[in-house]
Every structure is written in C-alpha cells, then in structure tokens.
Design an enzyme around this catalytic site. Structure first.
Site, PDB file in Angstrom:
ATOM      1  N   GLU A   1      -5.632 -32.482  10.233  1.00  0.00           N
ATOM      2  CA  GLU A   1      -6.007 -33.238  11.428  1.00  0.00           C
ATOM      3  C   GLU A   1      -5.445 -32.614  12.705  1.00  0.00           C
ATOM      4  O   GLU A   1      -4.722 -33.260  13.450  1.00  0.00           O
ATOM      5  CB  GLU A   1      -5.524 -34.694  11.282  1.00  0.00           C
ATOM      6  CG  GLU A   1      -6.196 -35.394  10.120  1.00  0.00           C
ATOM      7  CD  GLU A   1      -5.706 -36.812   9.892  1.00  0.00           C
ATOM      8  OE1 GLU A   1      -6.530 -37.647   9.505  1.00  0.00           O
ATOM      9  OE2 GLU A   1      -4.506 -37.092  10.086  1.00  0.00           O
TER      10      GLU A   1
ATOM     11  N   HIS B   1      -0.119 -33.095  14.395  1.00  0.00           N
ATOM     12  CA  HIS B   1       0.879 -34.120  14.039  1.00  0.00           C
ATOM     13  C   HIS B   1       2.269 -33.689  14.492  1.00  0.00           C
ATOM     14  O   HIS B   1       3.244 -33.794  13.746  1.00  0.00           O
ATOM     15  CB  HIS B   1       0.860 -34.382  12.527  1.00  0.00           C
ATOM     16  CG  HIS B   1      -0.353 -35.157  12.093  1.00  0.00           C
ATOM     17  ND1 HIS B   1      -0.507 -36.500  12.350  1.00  0.00           N
ATOM     18  CD2 HIS B   1      -1.474 -34.768  11.434  1.00  0.00           C
ATOM     19  CE1 HIS B   1      -1.674 -36.907  11.850  1.00  0.00           C
ATOM     20  NE2 HIS B   1      -2.284 -35.880  11.303  1.00  0.00           N
TER      21      HIS B   1
ATOM     22  N   ASP C   1       6.132 -36.110  12.140  1.00  0.00           N
ATOM     23  CA  ASP C   1       4.787 -36.470  12.606  1.00  0.00           C
ATOM     24  C   ASP C   1       4.863 -36.805  14.089  1.00  0.00           C
ATOM     25  O   ASP C   1       5.926 -36.698  14.700  1.00  0.00           O
ATOM     26  CB  ASP C   1       4.207 -37.625  11.778  1.00  0.00           C
ATOM     27  CG  ASP C   1       2.696 -37.487  11.621  1.00  0.00           C
ATOM     28  OD1 ASP C   1       2.003 -37.452  12.654  1.00  0.00           O
ATOM     29  OD2 ASP C   1       2.203 -37.395  10.482  1.00  0.00           O
TER      30      ASP C   1
END
Ligand code: ACM
Length: 554
Positions: free
Chosen positions: A328, A261, A190
C-alpha cells in the site's frame, strides 16, 4: 493405532496425525507426588516448562526422576523419530507408570509437551490448582504420532496501530505455543506509531512512538479518543521477547514497513519524506486509519537511514526472515517529486512501480549480504520481484501463485480468509464490524495450498499465517475476541493433515472445541463465545458498541 477414534477422542487441537488406544489394552498413567521427570539430552527446557506450567496447575512437584519415584515422564530427542517425522515431529506413549515423549528435535519434543498438557484436561491450563487436595491427575492410555503439515505456521500481530506491551507479547507467545504455531510476525512500524527503540535514531520512538489522538472505530466514524497514545519496546524488551519465543521454538519475524506506511518515521525525521512535494516538517504521527499518501523519498539518505535501522534490527532478531512491508505505497508524491523523477531517469527505472521495486531490491540484496532473507507483502511483485524475496500473499492467492511459479517462496495469508480483525458473524452485535464475514467454519475450511500449483511450485509454499490488524482492536480483550476461537481452527489448518476443505468434518471439530473453550477459559482468553451474549452486550460502553453507519466492508 486406531486412527479414527484415537485422534479425536481426547479433544486434542490441532488434530494429531495419528493417535490411538494402546493395543496391549494397558492402563493410562496417573501423575502424582511420586512422578518424576527424566530429561535426557536436549530435553532440559521441556522438563522445566512442564514443571512450570503443568506443575503449577496440578500442584505436583514433578522433580527430576530418582530412585524413590513411582512413575516417570521420560523426555528425549531421538533422531529415529526425526527420520520419520522431522524435527518438529514427536511420538508420545502413555502407559501405566510411564509416559514416553520423544521428539524428532527439541521443537518436536516441545510440541509433544503441548499435547501432553491438553490430555490432562482444561484445568492443566490454570496457574494454580483449583482443589489442592486433588493429588492425582490421569493421563489416558494412548499413543500419538504427530508432525506438522507446514513449517511456517504464523500469526502477525500489529503492534503499531494499537500497542501490545511486552507482557502481552509474552502471553501471545504462550498462546501460539499452545496451538503449535511457530512464527510470531510483529508489525513494528506504521503511519500511526514506531514501536521499536533504535539507538542510532532516538526520535523514531521519542516522536514517532506517540500520536496526539486516535480515531475510534472505523475510519468513517466521527469519534475520537482525544488522549495521547503510544508506547514502544526497548531493545531489552525485544531481547526478552525473542529469547522467550526461541525457548518455545517460535521465530519472531520483525517488520519494518517501507516505502509506504512510514508517516511515523517521517514525523520523527522529516527529511525521510518527499520534501519537494510537501512540508514534511508539519507531519505528525497519523491519528486515523487507511492508506496514507506520505511515503518515503527514494533518496540515498533514506536508504542509509533504513540500513542503520535494520543493522540494529538484525542484532536483535536472529530470524532468517526480515519483513520489509512493501504494501500500500501510493505513488502520487513520487509522481510529483522532481527528486523521485530524477532518480527514475538516472536509474532507467520503469516509472514509479520501478522505484518501489528499486527500494525492495536494494534491501533484498542488503539482507542477503548479511545472510538474511527478505519477506514482503505481495505488492513487492510490482515492478519485478527481487531475486531472493519471499512473498506474503495477502490480496488473495494470486500473488502467492505468481511468486511460487516464478520460483519464490510464499507464505499464504489472504485477507479474504485469515485476516482475523475481520468480523466473524454477520449479526448486528459484532463490535466494529470490519471487512469480510469469516466464521469459525470458514477459517476451518481455509486451505493454504492453492490447487493450481504443481508439486514443485507447491513446495515453495512455506506455510500460512493469520494476520491481526489492530486499528479497531484497542485492548487485549478486543484482540482476544477477534482472534479466538478462530486461531484454533487456523492452527489445525496449518498443522494437521486435513481432507480437502469441503470434506472437512466441521461438526467433529466443534465437538473438540467444546473442551478447547474450557482450556481457553483456564488461560483467561476473552474469545467470542459460540452461543449466548457477546461480552459487550453484558458490558455496554463506547468502545464496545458497533460504530453507527460503518460500512460493512473496508
Ligand atoms: C496489508 O494488509 N496491507 C498487508
């Protein structure tokens, strides 16, 4: 079998499909120094596991069965059991002097051994006997017939935001096994850290495995831990984790998150970022939480780099599923990037969403060519879903419903129900009160199958998964506190054939939980206590206090 009494009387969690007192009225079995284990073909590991766990807790040697034994635990894998109950099903019959455990497959035998351990009482979960002079352990006269509702019964552990060292992961595998859960999804990369050694690209862990400091609590908090933070699994660590899990019939699903990420990877290899938009050489491993604008550049170089990463990942993880994230991914840098726009034009893609989908399709094909299956968060639906992709439906059920209707497999893990980092009580004493309030009862009444799906569509629901993000869970105790006791309710939802949510007997579940808390105590799990002071009230300190002013929902 007496379904109503037998299934609940012995506090087994998750609830077995059928159980009851033996109809012949015979006695149960006493395990003692004279008890031997007869392991038939395919039962070797379960015999070894029983000796190592139940043997250690009871102080009984449980040797291979021999002529001098006075009682016997018979373990076998029988296709007949499998034909009725499937390879994860088992039958257990306990009578005087003989315990017979039959698995439909080796997995079923192992799940049956978990039930057997529960039937011995909470002290069977300890590592050594409390009273060495107690040399006999009673098992009730009982028959059990059991099999899971879903084939995918998972937990995701985020080891990127806060790292769980290898021994902690092995402990999680044991905890999942005790609850008959069979998938451990490791969120390995991440913005805040890259946690798996990749030999070909050593900076991923050398640089990407460490951040200079860490935001304490919610991202709006003013507090920082100024100490450098990091860690990663060596490839041998991963091999050990995967092998340990495989023995316990748990599949470890790796996640390498793309194209968002990814700041830790870009900090390690700046050419992976959108270099025509920002100076990616100035990026560091991120030190705070949230959704990050610094995403991968849609270049051939990026694809090759991640193929090389995934080549090593495939060597290490035999799991048929490989998770490539996909969640995301803000598109602002791609909007501003001449390189990204040229790629959209060159490939005739539908804008930036098309670019996201292009990334996912590339790795869907790449994985399929190597006999694996791509799974990603439900954003992978944006811009069109890659052909073989499986969807992890986290933003509610909608992504899962759309994907199942389109013929894709689905794992249901909605943040509204089963994000276990979210707080479990509305009270002011919850540490770092994040997200939705979801109590033990809420999780118990969660149903993974959306009622809108028809039979054929519902067959695409492989199962369900609880997700544990660790931004605000900086220690083993904090993770334990968020995950338990709710993981026990989740396990029952995933394994057992429960009535529809509104008809579930939560009181009866809490009655069984009174014994399950004692099992968790014996295992050393720092669960949220159902009553009484919370752990931080007894041990106040910076990390234990709720962060002042944190918004109730993030
Ligand atoms: C997610 O919670 N971003 C999958």
């Amino acid at each position: 079998m007496n379904d109503t009494e037998g299934t609940t009387a012995h506090h087994v969690i998750p609830l077995p499909r059928r159980a009851g007192a033996r109809t012949d009225g015979g006695a149960g079995c006493l395990l003692d120094e004279g008890t031997g284990i007869e392991a038939q073909a395919g039962a070797g590991f379960v015999a070894q596991w029983l000796r190592a766990t139940v043997g250690a807790a009871t102080g009984l040697p449980l040797p291979p069965h021999h002529a001098g034994c006075t009682s016997r635990i018979l373990l076998r894998v029988t296709p007949e059991t499998g034909s009725g109950l499937g390879p994860e099903g088992y039958r257990l019959a306990i009578g005087e002097g003989l315990v017979t455990l039959e698995g439909g497959g080796e997995a079923g035998l192992f799940w049956g051994a978990q039930t057997l351990r529960q039937l011995l009482g909470p002290d069977a979960f300890r590592r050594a006997p409390l009273a060495p002079d107690v040399r006999a352990w009673a098992l009730p006269a009982l028959r059990v017939e059991d099999a899971p509702r879903f084939g995918w019964r998972g937990m995701m552990l985020d080891v990127a935001r806060h790292f769980t060292p290898k021994d902690g992961v092995l402990r999680w595998i044991d905890l999942l096994a005790a609850h008959k859960l069979n998938v451990l999804h490791l969120h390995l990369t991440d913005d805040q850290g890259w946690r798996i050694e990749i030999a070909r690209h050593p900076e991923l862990t050398r640089t990407g495995g460490w951040r200079e400091r860490t935001k304490l609590g919610h991202r709006a908090s003013p507090l920082w831990d100024e100490r450098p933070y990091g860690g990663y699994y060596t490839q041998d660590d991963i091999r050990e984790i995967v092998a340990y899990a495989a023995q316990r019939h748990i599949s470890v699903v790796p996640e390498i998150d793309i194209p968002g990420h990814a700041q830790a990877a870009i900090a390690a290899y700046p050419e992976l970022g959108n270099t025509d938009v920002i100076d990616t050489t100035s990026l560091k491993v991120w030190d705070t939480w949230g959704v990050n604008p610094n995403v991968l550049a849609p270049t051939d170089n990026t694809l090759r780099f991640y193929e090389e990463v995934l080549e090593e990942v495939l060597e290490l993880f035999p799991s048929p599923f490989v998770h490539i994230g996909g969640d995301e991914c803000p598109k602002d840098q791609w909007k501003a990037s001449a390189t990204a726009q040229a790629r959209i034009a060159e490939l005739g893609l539908d804008g930036e969403d098309g670019l996201q989908s292009w990334f996912i399709r590339h790795f869907d094909r790449w994985l399929a060519d190597r006999g694996r299956r791509l799974i990603g968060w439900d954003e992978i639906l944006e811009g069109g879903l890659a052909q073989g992709a499986t969807v992890a439906s986290w933003r509610g059920y909608a992504g899962g419903i759309a994907a199942a209707r389109a013929g894709h497999d689905v794992v249901i893990c909605p943040e509204q129900q089963v994000y276990l980092d979210h707080r479990q009580h509305a009270g002011p004493d919850e540490p770092v009160p994040l997200g939705f309030v979801r109590t033990l009862e809420d999780v118990y009444r969660f149903d993974p199958l959306p009622p809108q799906l028809t039979g054929r569509e519902a067959a695409h629901v492989l199962g369900t998964q609880a997700n544990v993000w660790t931004e605000v869970l900086e220690s083993r105790e904090r993770i334990d506190y968020q995950v338990f006791p709710r993981l026990a309710a989740f396990a029952e939802v995933a394994w057992s054939q429960l009535p529809p949510p509104q008809d579930r007997d939560y009181q009866e579940f809490t009655r069984r939980m009174t014994v399950h808390y004692r099992r968790l105590d014996a295992l050393g799990v720092a669960y949220r206590p159902p009553t009484g002071p919370l752990p931080w009230q007894k041990r106040p300190g910076l990390l234990g206090r709720p962060i002042e002013g944190a918004p109730p929902n993030v």
